[in-house]
Design a protein around this motif. Structure first.
Motif, PDB file in Angstrom:
ATOM      1  N   TYR A 165     -12.047 -12.366  12.721  1.00  0.00           N
ATOM      2  CA  TYR A 165     -11.642 -11.136  12.035  1.00  0.00           C
ATOM      3  C   TYR A 165     -11.788 -11.280  10.511  1.00  0.00           C
TER       4      TYR A 165
ATOM      5  N   ARG B  21      -8.451  -5.963   3.506  1.00  0.00           N
ATOM      6  CA  ARG B  21      -8.736  -6.781   4.679  1.00  0.00           C
ATOM      7  C   ARG B  21      -9.292  -5.914   5.809  1.00  0.00           C
TER       8      ARG B  21
ATOM      9  N   ASP C 115      -3.709 -11.702   0.123  1.00  0.00           N
ATOM     10  CA  ASP C 115      -2.638 -10.693   0.191  1.00  0.00           C
ATOM     11  C   ASP C 115      -1.861 -10.546  -1.136  1.00  0.00           C
ATOM     12  N   LYS C 116      -0.682  -9.954  -1.066  1.00  0.00           N
ATOM     13  CA  LYS C 116       0.007  -9.480  -2.285  1.00  0.00           C
ATOM     14  C   LYS C 116       1.521  -9.670  -2.169  1.00  0.00           C
ATOM     15  N   ARG C 117       2.344  -8.627  -2.359  1.00  0.00           N
ATOM     16  CA  ARG C 117       3.792  -8.614  -2.072  1.00  0.00           C
ATOM     17  C   ARG C 117       4.690  -9.302  -3.084  1.00  0.00           C
TER      18      ARG C 117
ATOM     19  N   ASN D 277       5.741  -0.783   4.552  1.00  0.00           N
ATOM     20  CA  ASN D 277       4.496  -0.243   5.090  1.00  0.00           C
ATOM     21  C   ASN D 277       4.611   0.215   6.527  1.00  0.00           C
TER      22      ASN D 277
ATOM     23  N   CYS E 227       0.784  -1.227   0.000  1.00  0.00           N
ATOM     24  CA  CYS E 227       0.000   0.000   0.000  1.00  0.00           C
ATOM     25  C   CYS E 227       0.826   1.293   0.000  1.00  0.00           C
TER      26      CYS E 227
ATOM     27  N   GLN F 183      -5.065   2.603   8.336  1.00  0.00           N
ATOM     28  CA  GLN F 183      -5.824   1.739   7.430  1.00  0.00           C
ATOM     29  C   GLN F 183      -7.305   2.136   7.360  1.00  0.00           C
TER      30      GLN F 183
ATOM     31  N   GLU G 292       3.709  -9.801   9.363  1.00  0.00           N
ATOM     32  CA  GLU G 292       2.671 -10.819   9.482  1.00  0.00           C
ATOM     33  C   GLU G 292       2.540 -11.751   8.284  1.00  0.00           C
ATOM     34  N   HIS G 293       3.111 -11.373   7.129  1.00  0.00           N
ATOM     35  CA  HIS G 293       2.977 -12.276   5.979  1.00  0.00           C
ATOM     36  C   HIS G 293       4.292 -12.898   5.520  1.00  0.00           C
TER      37      HIS G 293
HETATM   38  C1  SGN Z   1      -2.586  -5.026   7.356  1.00  0.00           C
HETATM   39  C2  SGN Z   1      -3.210  -6.391   7.090  1.00  0.00           C
HETATM   40  C3  SGN Z   1      -2.293  -7.247   6.237  1.00  0.00           C
HETATM   41  C4  SGN Z   1      -1.872  -6.481   4.999  1.00  0.00           C
HETATM   42  C5  SGN Z   1      -1.241  -5.179   5.415  1.00  0.00           C
HETATM   43  C6  SGN Z   1      -0.775  -4.329   4.272  1.00  0.00           C
HETATM   44  N1  SGN Z   1      -3.474  -7.067   8.327  1.00  0.00           N
HETATM   45  O1  SGN Z   1      -1.482  -5.159   8.196  1.00  0.00           O
HETATM   46  O2  SGN Z   1      -2.979  -8.424   5.891  1.00  0.00           O
HETATM   47  O3  SGN Z   1      -0.953  -7.210   4.249  1.00  0.00           O
HETATM   48  O4  SGN Z   1      -2.196  -4.430   6.148  1.00  0.00           O
HETATM   49  O5  SGN Z   1      -1.837  -3.964   3.449  1.00  0.00           O
HETATM   50  S1  SGN Z   1      -4.696  -6.596   9.246  1.00  0.00           S
HETATM   51  O6  SGN Z   1      -4.842  -7.594  10.273  1.00  0.00           O
HETATM   52  O7  SGN Z   1      -4.386  -5.301   9.831  1.00  0.00           O
HETATM   53  O8  SGN Z   1      -5.873  -6.493   8.388  1.00  0.00           O
HETATM   54  S2  SGN Z   1      -1.708  -2.629   2.654  1.00  0.00           S
HETATM   55  O9  SGN Z   1      -2.721  -2.640   1.612  1.00  0.00           O
HETATM   56  O10 SGN Z   1      -1.921  -1.556   3.601  1.00  0.00           O
HETATM   57  O11 SGN Z   1      -0.361  -2.636   2.104  1.00  0.00           O
END
Ligand code: SGN
Ligand code: CA
Length: 510
Positions: free
Chosen positions: A241, A192, A354-356, A92, A71, A139, A437-438
């Protein structure tokens, strides 16, 4: 002093003509919206009539890519037209965007554009270069979210995707109609944890959505990175969640459960009831069925994909509200409307959300642009374009000078239907946000129209794919003697691109 009427008239009509010549810009960026989930890309997953209409009346890019599939890094790259190592946002977590940098909104603003930024910003520092901004903190939340309106934070009643467009239309209504505008409408959805608008909780209830062909990928030809990631649907989605499957606290998802409580707590009690009732019967059936193995993984996929697609229905509705507004106000001809996402997303491909990774689903992003004054309706383009191209494109469209320090290419010629002979033949990618986390390892890579070479440089492991014969990227050809020449050429290319974009010399580091 008396000013001749003729002079005033000439001045006004001159400035009006100038204003009309410069296009308005509406840039809608969603968060994590996979191209697979836009019906005009042809995957048959869902129906997005309003986004499709932009494509029907404009241009759809089949090969749009990001510099770094995350993001904040993608947003910083879009704003500055520069790679992460130059704009400072490589990952991030905890990186604060330096708002004193040159960005395209700032340059448009200096040139007389009215500018606004609404929605998910995610760059920690306050937006700069905008007359007006109203952003989500971090977020952001789906239900009754907080917004920071030109610096003042407060909770707003409603659903985030609708509210984002409400704020955008409100600003458009109050703008000075004698000057062009540029508004960024950046959605939180469908990020998410995929919380749909209450009215869409039953959408897709009776639809069967099969898992993609690579859902049970075992990564047998890949390197460590694919085995070590934490983005498998069957393993890493949290029970409440993400999956809304029970509302009790369960290890090992403690952190997520806590945030789930806060998220859910934003709904008023009546709405919480609607929410629980929507998932209740399916959840009871699920508990009774006591699924395991592949069946359990498929159940999780269905729950995930349906909530994800439900969130997109609201995104599409709001694109419709915007296009109606432009039409009703006589703005549709000379307004550039961009629809894109900060990156692509896995919808079960390779078993993931997810992505990355630099694999196609997350390296690519949807990109659709409508601008009736310039673009031939229904155009489909296959040239390789990037998120870092958009800043230059918009400056070019506004007839402004493009700073030489920007690292993309203006795609204005492609919008006009011409393709420069020296258009890029390869793309450079760099992902940094390892661990977390990923747990996706750092990597750099190069992609041509046919091949892709990825280097997980901290593991010192390589992957090579022939996209023509292996569109799902499941056969790593690195080290295969038949591809030796291709492999060497791509390594050379990667080295050249690190230099071209002034990135660290990774080869020297090894
Ligand atoms: C949060 C999400 C992740 C996600 C990142 C980055 N976890 O940390 O699953 O990869 O954002 O996403 S959450 O438990 O907080 O939902 S991004 O789009 O912002 O890059
Ligand atoms: Ca994102």
């Amino acid at each position: 002093m008396k000013i001749p009427v003729l002079f005033i008239f000439a001045f006004l009509s001159g400035s009006l003509a100038y204003a009309q010549k410069r296009p308005n810009i509406v840039f809608i960026l969603s968060d994590d919206h996979a191209y697979q989930a836009i019906s005009s890309y042809g995957f048959g997953l869902n129906h997005t009539p309003n986004i499709d209409k932009l494509a029907d009346e404009g241009i759809l890019f089949r090969n749009a890519f990001v510099n770094n599939s995350l993001c904040a890094p993608s947003r910083a790259a879009i704003l500055t037209g520069k790679y992460s190592h130059i704009n400072g946002i490589e990952g991030n977590r905890d990186l604060v965007f330096d708002g004193s940098q040159t960005t395209f909104p700032k340059l448009l603003h200096q040139a007389g554009y009215q500018t606004a930024m609404i929605g998910k910003w995610h760059l920690i520092s306050d937006p700069t270069g905008f007359d007006y901004w109203n952003i989500l903190p971090g977020q952001g939340d789906y239900y009754n979210p907080d917004f920071i309106d030109n610096g003042v934070k407060g909770r707003v009643k409603g659903y985030v995707t609708d509210l984002t467009m409400d704020f955008a239309l409100k600003w458009l209504n109050k703008r000075d109609t004698t000057r062009p505008f540029c508004i960024l409408i950046w959605n939180k959805a469908p990020h998410r944890d995929w919380m749909p608008a209450l009215k869409y909780l039953h959408e897709f209830d009776s639809t069967d959505i099969p898992v993609p062909s690579t859902f049970f990928d075992d990564y047998s030809t890949r390197t460590r990175a694919a085995h070590e990631q934490k983005m498998r649907i069957d393993e890493w989605l949290a029970p409440n969640y993400d999956l809304k499957e029970n509302f009790e606290i369960e290890e090992p998802y403690q952190r997520l459960d806590d945030s789930w409580k806060a998220i859910f707590g934003r709904l008023n009690p009546e709405d919480q009831k609607i929410f629980e009732e929507a998932y209740g019967p399916e959840n009871s059936a699920f508990k009774k069925a006591n699924l395991s193995g592949k069946q359990l993984a498929i159940w999780k996929y269905e729950r995930y994909i349906k909530d994800y697609l439900r969130c997109i229905q609201s995104v599409d509705d709001n694109v419709g509200r915007l296009t109606d507004y432009l039409k009703q106000n006589g703005l549709d001809q000379n307004t550039i409307v961009i629809y894109s996402s900060d990156q692509g997303f896995y919808l079960g491909e390779h078993g993931w959300f997810d992505k990355r990774f630099m694999y196609e689903e997350s390296f690519k992003t949807p990109l659709i642009i409508k601008w009736p004054a310039v673009i031939k309706p229904g155009t489909v383009n296959k040239d390789m374009v990037m998120n870092i191209d958009l800043a230059e494109t918009l400056l070019d469209a506004a007839k402004l000078k493009i700073p030489v320090s920007m690292q993309g290419e203006s795609i204005l010629p492609l919008l006009k239907g011409t393709r420069p002979g020296n258009w890029r033949k390869s793309l450079y990618y760099h992902y940094y946000d390892a661990g977390g986390e990923h747990n996706v390892a750092k990597h750099v890579g190069v992609r041509t129209d046919r091949y892709k070479l990825i280097w997980f440089y901290e593991n010192n492991e390589w992957e090579l794919y022939d996209l023509l014969n292996d569109k799902n990227e499941t056969h790593n050809l690195y080290g295969n003697p038949e591809y030796k020449q291709i492999q060497n050429n791509l390594k050379e290319k990667l080295n050249q691109m690190e230099h071209k974009y002034q990135d660290r010399d990774m080869f020297k580091m090894h």
